[in-house]
Design an enzyme around this catalytic site. Structure first.
Site, PDB file in Angstrom:
ATOM      1  CB  SER A 153      -2.250  -0.227  -3.892  1.00 33.58           C
ATOM      2  OG  SER A 153      -2.864  -1.145  -3.032  1.00 33.58           O
ATOM      3  CG  HIS A 193      -8.312  -7.095   4.761  1.00 35.25           C
ATOM      4  ND1 HIS A 193      -8.410  -8.154   3.891  1.00 35.25           N
ATOM      5  CD2 HIS A 193      -8.907  -6.045   4.150  1.00 35.25           C
ATOM      6  CE1 HIS A 193      -9.050  -7.758   2.804  1.00 35.25           C
ATOM      7  NE2 HIS A 193      -9.363  -6.494   2.934  1.00 35.25           N
TER       8      HIS A 193
HETATM    9  N1  GLN Z   1      -6.275  -1.871  -7.162  1.00 38.62           N
HETATM   10  C1  GLN Z   1      -6.680  -1.523  -5.832  1.00 38.62           C
HETATM   11  C2  GLN Z   1      -5.501  -1.697  -4.901  1.00 38.62           C
HETATM   12  O1  GLN Z   1      -4.697  -2.539  -5.154  1.00 38.62           O
HETATM   13  C3  GLN Z   1      -7.808  -2.394  -5.356  1.00 38.62           C
HETATM   14  C4  GLN Z   1      -8.190  -2.062  -3.963  1.00 38.62           C
HETATM   15  C5  GLN Z   1      -9.466  -2.733  -3.500  1.00 38.62           C
HETATM   16  O2  GLN Z   1      -9.913  -3.687  -4.049  1.00 38.62           O
HETATM   17  N2  GLN Z   1     -10.062  -2.241  -2.481  1.00 38.62           N
HETATM   18  O3  GLN Z   1      -5.398  -0.994  -3.902  1.00 38.62           O
END
Ligand code: GLN
Ligand code: ZN
Length: 762
Positions: A437, A699
């Site tokens: 994402s 994060h």
């Molecule tokens: N593919 C998802 C993203 O990039 C993975 C998110 C996750 O691992 N929580 O948002």
């Protein structure tokens, strides 16, 4: 019969705490304004519980970010690097939780880990040899007084010292043992202060007792509680456990001078047996967790009343309670206007669980002297369990029954595939990529909202997202990333999105549950047998591929994660539900491949989360079906198709062989926030899968420097062969801002280029 709640959700029915905190982070509102919002939320929850007639209502269950972090701060466990920033108390707290980058300095956040087997995350307290543990705050006392002023007598909830010491990280030579005495002194002082305010009960949460407890742990536990209980004065002490049974330490717990013992009868498979076999002391109160604090299905009253009857035969004093804090369920069904009552009547969120506690308490009293069968609350409840016809899909059942052993194995083997893929993809050493994402900016969410409300056509919705994809790909090309993603703009959430496109799922509007800090998730509900209606992601991935000559990675969520981040059914096994989902995602994988997508990432972000808390259950109760379910998803692809997976959090040191056994070609995971500890284990276990241990923490809004990333990569290279190492952030970028994302990725690519060069020199 009296009732008890272990903890209440705190983010706000409409996520008020989230929005206020985020505004505070952006300096849009003052600290005082944030405190006001929080006080209002606490008041609401207290009064709700009081109105529902709950006998034991918790206070101090509120937190601005996390209760473990609150406990760390309360006992003066604040690493120097945060203290020296010279921020306000609340800002220092947030700096520990989220990191800080500003005019006063630049520090990373503390580590964050999943709270037992939930999707809630706690902040890991960090204790060094110089940490001086002492009571240095008043939060629990203030919380008690605040409730009292509102006319609510509460039991004050505290993270237990045993659990706290088990969860903390020790960065020096000292270990938990060296801090017991000072920590216990702090607790005693705190309990005395609460006593002075007139508190009747303290609830000390010790979920760590449901894990494997060895003799050293037992000694630690005894040392802690002998002192605390010896100093006990007027306050009664409830030791509260949850998320399982306390089979290893039941007799010690029941033999100590606690006034109440809280046991989980929902996830604690052995709890009822333990109580029946070993008995329960007549002078103590048994707080029986029989109303599920984690799932959202209605309680089966007949079963609960029977269980209570059995318990009352053994224990003289029983209080009916939730199995764990209600933090893990949404606020209220009242917020749901779209689902019909045919669905809603099957569910109970936090507020409805309060009603269940009340009704059950009344029914149990009636059952004592007669028959509940004449009670409407009872008969209405029993009707819910007559079977839900619309949940069954015979075709799905048949397909699951027809899975063959060979469907769980991908051929040829990993090494063969690795060769074929290297040749075909022709990527540089240390390929760079992202987890999928890109920032979900305001415009992206607005576009989705407008579409959902019917304000724009499907074409307009698609076109907007396609433009976003094109922009995102251009950005990635400019930055110089090697494997491109489409950015996941069409997804609100990696599980909800797939749920919406699978039959068997239903959705809520406001059923938010806190995941970490201000981050909430809205787990969809598995209502019936699951199948795929039509291709889900193919069009987006195909479009992305048409925008670039670089390889594009298709992006899916794996079956175990879809299950773990949904509210699961209780009428069939989670294994069966997972296999149903696996078959649906398998179809999607094959469709992506057929449309020319040669790298496919199947995220298993939450695989680690539901690993049983006891080692002896790991394989038999979970991994033995969860890992094959993942293989079932990708076993049908061609050898040249590269399968990636991604896991959040790297706490899988102990299950590395199982992770390798997923048989993916590449795995990316979080590593930066836990000091790359896992790398040694990968090496020791001859981990075959190629790996991308995240090189920076997404994060937090902090931008990592090139040097920092180069350093992380050098550490990685000492333990992972160059040809197996990928370079990527540690998770998806959707919660991040655009500016910091771009800056971070530029540094990431520069770092990869730098080590490629130096690699060539050496
Ligand atoms: N593919 C998802 C993203 O990039 C993975 C998110 C996750 O691992 N929580 O948002
Ligand atoms: Zn992740």
């Amino acid at each position: 019969m009296k009732t008890s709640v272990i903890g209440y959700p705190r983010i706000g029915k409409n996520r008020e705490l989230k929005f206020a905190s985020e505004s505070f982070f952006k300096n849009e509102i003052t600290e005082a304004a944030l405190l006001d919002v929080a006080a209002e939320l606490r008041k609401d929850s207290l009064l709700k519980q009081k109105e529902a007639g709950i006998s034991f209502i918790p206070s101090n269950d509120f937190s601005f970010y996390d209760n473990v972090l609150d406990a760390a701060v309360l006992f003066n466990i604040v690493p120097d690097r945060y203290k020296t920033l010279g921020l306000s108390e609340l800002e220092t707290y947030f700096a520990m939780a989220r990191g800080y980058q500003g005019e006063k300095g630049n520090v990373k956040a503390l580590a964050m880990k999943k709270w037992f087997n939930t999707n809630y995350h706690y902040i890991v307290p960090e204790i060094d040899d110089n940490t001086e543990i002492k009571l240095n705050g008043n939060k629990p006392v203030e919380a008690y007084k605040e409730a009292k002023a509102l006319g609510v007598e509460t039991k004050v909830a505290l993270v237990g010292p045993f659990t706290f010491l088990k969860l903390a990280k020790y960065t020096g030579d000292k270990t938990a043992k060296d801090f017991v005495s000072s920590l216990v002194t702090g607790y005693i002082e705190l309990i005395d202060k609460l006593a002075a305010e007139g508190a009747e009960w303290v609830q000390i949460d010790e979920p760590s007792l449901v894990k494997d407890v060895d003799s050293e742990d037992k000694a630690l536990f005894r040392e802690i509680y002998q002192s605390i209980l010896k100093n006990k004065k007027s306050v009664k002490i409830l030791i509260q456990t949850y998320f399982g049974d306390i089979r290893d330490i039941y007799s010690e717990v029941t033999s100590l001078d606690f006034d109440g013992i809280g046991l989980d009868f929902i996830e604690g498979r052995k709890t009822l047996g333990l109580v029946k076999t070993n008995g329960f002391p007549a002078d103590k109160i048994l707080f029986a967790g029989l109303v599920n604090g984690k799932n959202i299905w209605r309680n089966n009253y007949a079963k609960t009343i029977d269980a209570l009857k059995e318990l009352k035969a053994v224990a003289a004093n029983v209080v009916l309670g939730t199995s764990c804090s209600l933090l893990h369920v949404p606020y209220t069904l009242d917020s749901e206007s779209k689902l019909s009552d045919d669905y809603l009547k099957h569910f109970a969120f936090a507020e409805e669980k309060l009603q269940e506690l009340r009704e059950l308490s009344e029914l149990t009293d009636i059952a004592d002297n007669g028959n509940v069968a004449a009670q409407a609350t009872f008969t209405d409840n029993q009707q819910l369990f007559q079977g839900r016809v619309d949940s069954v899909d015979e075709a799905v059942k048949k397909r699951v029954a027809g899975i063959k052993d060979s469907d769980y194995t991908r051929l040829p083997d990993f090494y063969e595939r690795e060769k074929i893929q290297k040749e075909k993809l022709n990527l540089p050493l240390f390929p760079t990529t992202t987890i999928g994402s890109f920032p979900q900016t305001q415009d992206v969410r607005q576009n989705r909202q407008k579409f959902r409300k019917g304000l724009i056509s499907v074409e307009e919705y698609m076109e907007f997202n396609k433009n976003k994809i094109a922009e995102c790909i251009k950005l990635q090309e400019e930055i110089g990333l090697d494997v491109i993603v489409h950015g996941e703009y069409e997804r609100n959430d990696m599980v909800e999105y797939f749920g919406e496109n699978l039959s068997g799922y239903i959705f809520t509007e406001k059923a938010w549950v806190q995941s970490y800090g201000t981050r909430c998730v809205k787990p969809p509900i598995i209502w019936g047998d699951v199948s795929r209606k039509k291709p889900i992601t193919v069009e987006w991935s195909k479009y992305a591929k048409s925008c670039t000559d670089k390889p594009v990675k298709g992006m899916l969520t794996g079956p175990v994660t879809i299950l773990n981040w949904s509210f699961p059914r209780e009428d069939i096994s989670i294994k069966e539900s997972t296999l149903q989902i696996a078959l649906a995602i398998r179809d999607e994988v094959l469709d992506l491949e057929a449309n020319g997508i040669d790298i496919i990432q199947i995220d298993e972000a939450a695989l680690r989360e539901k690993l049983p808390l006891r080692k002896s259950d790991w394989y038999s109760e979970y991994l033995d079906w969860a890992i094959p379910a993942f293989r079932l998803v990708h076993s049908g692809v061609k050898p040249e198709t590269q399968i990636h997976t991604h896991m959040c959090y790297s706490e899988f040191t102990d299950i590395i062989p199982a992770i390798d056994d997923m048989d993916a070609d590449v795995i990316t995971f979080e590593a930066s926030r836990s000091d790359l500890q896992i790398l040694d284990s990968l090496k020791e276990n001859n981990f075959k899968t190629e790996v991308g241990p995240g090189v920076y923490d997404i994060h937090s809004p902090r931008v990592p420097s090139v040097d920092e990333i180069v350093k992380a990569l050098s550490d990685m290279r000492s333990r992972i062969e160059d040809r197996k190492l990928w370079v990527n952030p540690d998770c998806g970028l959707k919660t991040r801002g655009e500016t910091e994302t771009k800056a971070s990725l530029i540094n990431l690519v520069k770092a990869a280029e730098q080590i490629r060069k130096s690699g060539a020199e050496s």
